[in-house]
Scaffold this motif. Structure first.
Motif, mmCIF file in Angstrom:
data_model
loop_
_atom_site.group_PDB
_atom_site.id
_atom_site.type_symbol
_atom_site.label_atom_id
_atom_site.label_comp_id
_atom_site.label_asym_id
_atom_site.label_seq_id
_atom_site.Cartn_x
_atom_site.Cartn_y
_atom_site.Cartn_z
ATOM 1 N N ILE B 2 -25.599 -47.304 62.182
ATOM 2 C CA ILE B 2 -26.703 -46.478 62.651
ATOM 3 C C ILE B 2 -27.491 -45.979 61.451
ATOM 4 C CG2 ILE B 2 -27.325 -44.384 63.888
ATOM 5 C CD1 ILE B 2 -24.830 -44.755 65.608
ATOM 6 N N GLN B 27 -30.265 -45.420 66.938
ATOM 7 C CA GLN B 27 -29.767 -45.500 68.298
ATOM 8 C C GLN B 27 -29.172 -44.143 68.641
ATOM 9 O OE1 GLN B 27 -26.723 -48.586 67.080
ATOM 10 N NE2 GLN B 27 -25.468 -47.434 68.518
ATOM 11 N N THR B 28 -28.869 -43.937 69.901
ATOM 12 C CA THR B 28 -28.382 -42.628 70.270
ATOM 13 C C THR B 28 -27.113 -42.235 69.515
ATOM 14 O OG1 THR B 28 -27.725 -41.159 72.080
ATOM 15 C CG2 THR B 28 -27.000 -43.460 72.204
ATOM 16 N N THR B 69 -31.606 -39.281 69.875
ATOM 17 C CA THR B 69 -32.060 -39.903 68.633
ATOM 18 C C THR B 69 -32.901 -38.986 67.742
ATOM 19 O OG1 THR B 69 -34.021 -40.812 69.702
ATOM 20 C CG2 THR B 69 -32.061 -42.228 69.653
#
Lengths: 128, 106
Positions: B2, B27-28, B69
């Motif tokens: 991430i 991304q989350t 995010t």
């Protein structure tokens, strides 16, 4: 309060192996809820997690560095160590040790972790 | 991995100003977001965990918000001792990753 202190050589030659030790004082290294971590900060860049170890010997590593990293722990000396092999100039960095609380603070089924405290850092330069 | 992207990379403000730093994840990361403060020559210090919970002893002028995010760190009234570089960190996935930092100057 727990304090961490890194020690090791400041200059290492390319292709050699870096060895750093972190000494823990003011608390136990054998507490179940903590992982003992290494993080580095390359010049002009952000922070990069290298890996961590539990007092039981369990480890986890950053996949980007995993093939070159060994982390070990000596609970009798209250120390944990980092070995990073096949060094290049790109490994020049400030290396920090830190405590990671795992599982950490848990609420509503979620557990939150963070690095605290950190050592003061050990500057490592890779150069011939 | 991430990717964590902070903006701005640096800012200059006056004492008493309200300062906002943003951190965006590729991304989350749900609420698995921490903030750290690093003063020159010092190790990073934990400020906020779970996106919005202040660590013990952190002044109340610091606050964090966001989920998913997009996240923000706000200093409601900037003080001289707040001159530092601030980093966000996600702990949603291994490897944990950090933003590149935001340097706050007065």
């Amino acid at each position: 309060q727990v304090q961490l202190q890194e020690s090791g050589p400041g200059l290492v030659k390319p292709s050699q192996t870096l060895s750093l030790t972190c000494t823990v004082s003011g608390g136990s290294i054998s507490s179940g809820g903590y992982y003992w971590s290494w993080i580095r900060q390359r010049p002009g860049q952000g922070l990069e997690w290298i890996g961590y170890i539990h007092y039981s010997g369990g480890t986890s590593f950053n996949p980007a560095l995993k093939s070159r990293v060994t982390i070990s722990i000596d609970t009798s000396k209250k120390q944990f160590s980092l070995k990073l092999s096949s060094l290049t100039a790109a490994d020049t960095a400030m290396y920090y040790c830190a405590r990671y609380n795992l599982p950490g603070y848990c609420s509503g089924g979620a557990c939150y972790n963070w690095f605290d405290p950190w050592g003061q850092g050990s500057q490592v330069t890779v150069s011939s | 991995d991430i990717q964590m992207t902070q903006s701005p990379s640096s800012l200059s403000a006056s004492v008493g100003d309200r300062v906002t730093i943003t951190c965006r994840a590729s991304q989350t990361v749900s609420s698995y977001l921490n903030w750290y403060q690093q003063k020159p020559g010092e190790a990073p210090k934990a400020l906020i965990y779970a996106a919005s919970t202040l660590q013990s002893g952190v002044p109340s002028r610091f606050s964090g918000s966001g989920s998913g995010t997009d996240f923000t760190l706000t200093i409601s009234s900037l003080q001289p001792e707040d001159c530092a570089t601030y980093y966000c960190q996600q702990t949603y996935n291994i490897p944990t990753t950090f933003g590149q930092g935001t340097k706050v100057e007065i």
